[in-house]
Design a protein around this motif. Structure first.
Motif, short mmCIF file in Angstrom:
data_model
loop_
_atom_site.label_atom_id
_atom_site.label_comp_id
_atom_site.label_asym_id
_atom_site.label_seq_id
_atom_site.Cartn_x
_atom_site.Cartn_y
_atom_site.Cartn_z
N ASP A 1 -79.85 34.64 -46.33
CA ASP A 1 -79.30 35.84 -45.71
C ASP A 1 -79.07 36.92 -46.76
O ASP A 1 -79.17 36.69 -47.97
CB ASP A 1 -78.00 35.52 -44.96
CG ASP A 1 -76.91 34.98 -45.88
OD1 ASP A 1 -76.53 35.65 -46.85
OD2 ASP A 1 -76.43 33.84 -45.63
N SER A 2 -78.74 38.13 -46.30
CA SER A 2 -78.64 39.27 -47.21
C SER A 2 -77.54 39.10 -48.24
O SER A 2 -77.69 39.51 -49.40
CB SER A 2 -78.42 40.56 -46.41
OG SER A 2 -77.22 40.47 -45.65
N GLY A 3 -76.41 38.49 -47.85
CA GLY A 3 -75.32 38.29 -48.81
C GLY A 3 -75.70 37.36 -49.93
O GLY A 3 -75.42 37.63 -51.11
N LEU A 4 -76.35 36.25 -49.58
CA LEU A 4 -76.75 35.30 -50.61
C LEU A 4 -77.88 35.87 -51.46
O LEU A 4 -77.92 35.65 -52.68
CB LEU A 4 -77.18 33.98 -49.96
CG LEU A 4 -77.22 32.76 -50.87
CD1 LEU A 4 -75.89 32.56 -51.59
CD2 LEU A 4 -77.56 31.51 -50.06
N ARG B 1 -87.72 44.13 -62.27
CA ARG B 1 -87.53 44.11 -60.81
C ARG B 1 -86.82 42.83 -60.33
O ARG B 1 -87.39 42.00 -59.61
CB ARG B 1 -88.87 44.24 -60.11
CG ARG B 1 -89.62 45.52 -60.45
CD ARG B 1 -90.99 45.54 -59.79
NE ARG B 1 -91.73 46.76 -60.13
CZ ARG B 1 -93.01 46.97 -59.80
NH1 ARG B 1 -93.67 46.06 -59.12
NH2 ARG B 1 -93.60 48.09 -60.14
N PRO B 2 -85.56 42.66 -60.70
CA PRO B 2 -84.86 41.42 -60.34
C PRO B 2 -84.75 41.19 -58.83
O PRO B 2 -84.83 40.04 -58.37
CB PRO B 2 -83.48 41.57 -60.97
CG PRO B 2 -83.36 43.01 -61.33
CD PRO B 2 -84.73 43.52 -61.57
N ALA B 3 -84.58 42.25 -58.04
CA ALA B 3 -84.48 42.06 -56.59
C ALA B 3 -85.80 41.57 -56.01
O ALA B 3 -85.83 40.81 -55.04
CB ALA B 3 -84.04 43.35 -55.92
N VAL C 1 -78.19 36.14 -55.60
CA VAL C 1 -79.37 35.70 -56.36
C VAL C 1 -79.91 36.85 -57.20
O VAL C 1 -80.22 36.69 -58.39
CB VAL C 1 -80.46 35.17 -55.40
CG1 VAL C 1 -81.75 34.88 -56.17
CG2 VAL C 1 -79.98 33.91 -54.69
N ALA C 2 -80.04 38.04 -56.60
CA ALA C 2 -80.57 39.20 -57.32
C ALA C 2 -79.65 39.61 -58.47
O ALA C 2 -80.12 39.93 -59.57
CB ALA C 2 -80.78 40.36 -56.36
N VAL D 1 -82.45 46.34 -49.78
CA VAL D 1 -80.99 46.40 -49.84
C VAL D 1 -80.49 45.71 -51.11
O VAL D 1 -79.59 46.21 -51.80
CB VAL D 1 -80.36 45.75 -48.59
CG1 VAL D 1 -78.84 45.70 -48.70
CG2 VAL D 1 -80.78 46.51 -47.34
N ALA D 2 -81.09 44.58 -51.46
CA ALA D 2 -80.71 43.85 -52.67
C ALA D 2 -81.01 44.68 -53.92
O ALA D 2 -80.24 44.66 -54.89
CB ALA D 2 -81.42 42.51 -52.74
#
Length: 335
Positions: free
Chosen positions: A84-87, A71-73, A91-92, A43-44
């Motif tokens: 969590d996914s939002g944080l 590949r930053p994610a 970061v990504a 998802v990121a």
């Protein structure tokens, strides 16, 4: 400064053979932390692509291909496995932004350090003074700053902005160093690398990842501050091991392994072993200090330090396989 260095023996305990420079690194590097990945990585990755397109950055020459190689994610997932996914998305996005910013600064600064001033001054004005951006890259930074302010407390966002400004300043140091005719000593290289690493700007995000804000006494405790420095150094120096071949080919100077090679006039393989000794000592000091202070940390403080550990193991995990550093597998373990 030493001008010669006796070659360190290339091999591993027990005489197990290694074939490539990557194998040599894997055999000698002390990595005591388990590898983990964030379940929201895919998802990121989609979010990073969309975010870069929104700000027009992947329309610029070479950026899309660079993002595919870096590949930053994936790096975000490896370094931040528990958020969590939002944080993780923040970061990504930040990693992707820093890759674009760093590569552009490198290209401009190689020709003229002074040519970096408009780009760097824009970044400082956005981060320090909240001024509106003038470029697409500046607009992306302003949006990233907005994301951080929305997720973090004001104090955490201020620490993020301060650490990010340190990173911006470091790129000017790097450009000046690259333009000088003399060879940098290893200690000068590591001083600049501590700024250009861009690792510590992520640590306030790990404050925000905790259910409660870590107490100021924990954040500013001398041991915790030392852990922050050690973890950032260990993370970026480990990446230097795998990027040394690429950066040697490009004529780069700010790399721990290449600094040892210049100072000791030895083979790249021997220089990598010298760098590994320095990294291993750094990780061992981190482990020792962490064991001493861990019983006194609150759950929030312990979680914050776990974010530092994530960068140590995550940079290693990512650097081993990322296409950007694939040249490390083309160099033999024995010079």
């Amino acid at each position: 400064m030493s001008t010669t260095h006796e070659e360190l023996p290339v091999g591993v305990p027990g005489g197990i053979p290694v074939s490539t420079l990557r194998d040599l690194i894997d055999r000698h590097l002390h990595m005591p932390f388990p590898f983990r990945r964030n379940p929201h990585e895919s998802v990121a990755a989609a979010g990073v692509d969309a975010w870069l397109r929104t700000w027009g950055l992947t329309d610029e020459p070479g950026v899309a291909a660079m993002i595919s190689r870096t590949r930053p994610a994936e790096l975000a997932s490896c370094t931040s496995p528990a958020v969590d996914s939002g944080l993780l998305q923040i970061v990504a996005n930040q990693i992707a932004y820093q890759f674009v910013f760093d590569d552009r600064a490198e290209e401009i600064g190689r020709n003229s350090p002074g040519g970096l001033l408009p780009m760097l001054c824009e970044g400082i004005a956005i981060l320090r003074d909240g001024r509106p951006p003038r470029t697409l890259l500046g607009a992306a930074l302003a949006d990233l700053h907005r994301q951080v302010r929305e997720r973090c407390t004001p104090a955490q966002a201020a620490r993020w902005a301060w650490q990010s400004r340190e990173y911006v300043h470091g790129l000017l140091y790097e450009a000046v160093a690259q333009s000088q005719p003399y060879l940098l000593r290893t200690r000068d290289c590591t001083a600049i690398r501590s700024l250009t690493a861009g690792v510590e700007p992520f640590y306030p995000l790990y404050e925000a990842a905790q259910p409660r804000e870590p107490a100021p006494a924990e954040l500013h405790h001398p041991v915790v501050r030392r852990l922050s420095r050690l973890s950032a150094d260990a993370a970026v120096w480990t990446a230097d091991l795998f990027s040394a071949v690429k950066e040697q080919q490009a004529g780069e100077m700010i790399n721990l392994a290449l600094a040892h090679q210049r100072e000791h006039q030895c083979s790249l393989q021997a220089a990598v072993l010298l760098a590994i000794q320095e990294i291993n000592a750094t990780i061992e000091e981190f482990q020792k200090l962490h064991a001493e202070i861990e019983p006194d940390l609150s759950p929030a403080g312990a979680g914050y330090v776990q974010g530092m550990i994530g960068w140590i193991q995550g940079c290693y995990q990512w650097s081993r396989t990322v296409p950007r550093y694939a040249d490390v597998t083309t160099v033999p373990a024995v010079p």
